[in-house]
Enzyme design. Structure first.
Site, PDB file in Angstrom:
ATOM      1  N   CYS A  53      19.597  26.529  18.163  1.00 57.17           N
ATOM      2  CA  CYS A  53      19.626  26.320  19.616  1.00 57.17           C
ATOM      3  C   CYS A  53      20.793  25.439  20.031  1.00 57.17           C
ATOM      4  CB  CYS A  53      18.282  25.775  20.096  1.00 57.17           C
ATOM      5  SG  CYS A  53      18.032  25.980  21.883  1.00 57.17           S
TER       6      CYS A  53
ATOM      7  N   ARG B  75      14.977  30.363  32.708  1.00 58.88           N
ATOM      8  CA  ARG B  75      15.255  30.090  31.310  1.00 58.88           C
ATOM      9  C   ARG B  75      14.832  31.281  30.463  1.00 58.88           C
ATOM     10  NH1 ARG B  75      16.468  24.988  29.989  1.00 58.88           N
ATOM     11  NH2 ARG B  75      15.677  25.181  27.868  1.00 58.88           N
TER      12      ARG B  75
ATOM     13  N   HIS C  68      13.338  28.574  17.504  1.00 62.58           N
ATOM     14  CA  HIS C  68      12.581  27.375  17.142  1.00 62.58           C
ATOM     15  C   HIS C  68      11.276  27.818  16.497  1.00 62.58           C
ATOM     16  CE1 HIS C  68      15.092  24.601  19.471  1.00 62.58           C
ATOM     17  NE2 HIS C  68      15.035  25.423  20.494  1.00 62.58           N
TER      18      HIS C  68
END
Length: 248
Positions: free
Chosen positions: A93, A130, A192
């Site tokens: 990320c 997002r 993640h």
């Protein structure tokens, strides 16, 4: 055998439990009788990439990325040279974004990267949605599952190989179905979750690459019983499939 891992900025870049990647590597090494050593590299610490077998960096919000970017930039030439020499890297990320050329924030300010990956990240603006949710990616290491949560959109330059192709989820930008990037044995990804506990084949690939860097191509890994890992992978896959079936 022993695997020596450098964990960059573990006290700053540890969004969504990325430290779990270290735990997964340690567990898989210890179950095989392979020694495992972690070198935590903080801001201003001395660090030579040639002294380790594998480098990890996790995610962080824009504030954390700005904090570590100048320090990482100073390490950039040595890290790029080491990657070209075969150093394995997992950059997640925010770490992935910083291993590209730059991150252009929503206000146009630029956070410089170190250019391991031929990629640029741009934020589409403060009102943009997002990229959040469970992800399934087809990669050279098999099916990889995880969770993404990022505002920036990453675009790969022509010729830059992605980590994989998105089957479910957004990936780099929600447009071209790319996820992450690969350069030699360096992998950048938005996943993640943390990503390695539920993707044992990817974890073992990184371990093997690290051991081969130290001991040569003759290094091998024996099999492990992976009931818990398979269950975690299957649960993440079901979550991604269920999310994809929900009406938008």
């Amino acid at each position: 055998m022993e695997l020596r891992v450098a964990h960059l900025y573990p006290d700053v870049m540890n969004l969504y439990g990325d430290r779990g990647n270290v735990a997964a590597l340690r567990a898989r090494c210890e179950r095989r009788g392979i020694g495992f050593q972690v070198v935590a590299v903080g801001l201003g610490d001395r660090f030579d990439p040639d002294t380790v077998d594998l480098v990890l960096i996790g995610g962080g919000q824009d504030r954390e990325q700005r904090r570590v970017a100048p320090d990482l930039a100073a390490r950039g030439p040595a890290l790029r040279e080491a990657v070209e020499g075969g150093l394995p890297v997992l950059a997640v990320c925010g770490g992935f974004q910083l291993f590209g050329h730059r991150y252009v924030d929503h206000d146009g300010s630029v956070i410089p990267g170190i250019g391991v990956f031929d990629a640029e990240t741009r934020h589409p603006g403060p009102v943009a949605d997002r990229c959040i949710g469970d992800v399934v990616v087809e990669t050279p290491f098999g099916e990889v599952v995880g969770f993404e949560n990022h505002g920036g959109r990453t675009y790969l330059a022509t010729g830059q190989e992605p980590f994989g192709t998105v089957r479910l989820g957004f990936g780099n930008n929600g447009e071209d179905r790319t996820e992450g990037a690969r350069r030699k044995r360096a992998i950048g990804t938005y996943l993640h979750g943390s990503v390695l506990p539920k993707n044992p084949a990817l974890a073992d690939t990184l371990i093997l690459w690290g051991l081969q860097r130290r001991y040569g191509d003759a290094a091998r890994l024996g099999p492990l019983e992976e009931g818990a890992e398979r269950s975690a992978h299957a649960a993440a896959l079901r979550a991604a499939q269920a999310r994809a079936r929900r009406p938008s």
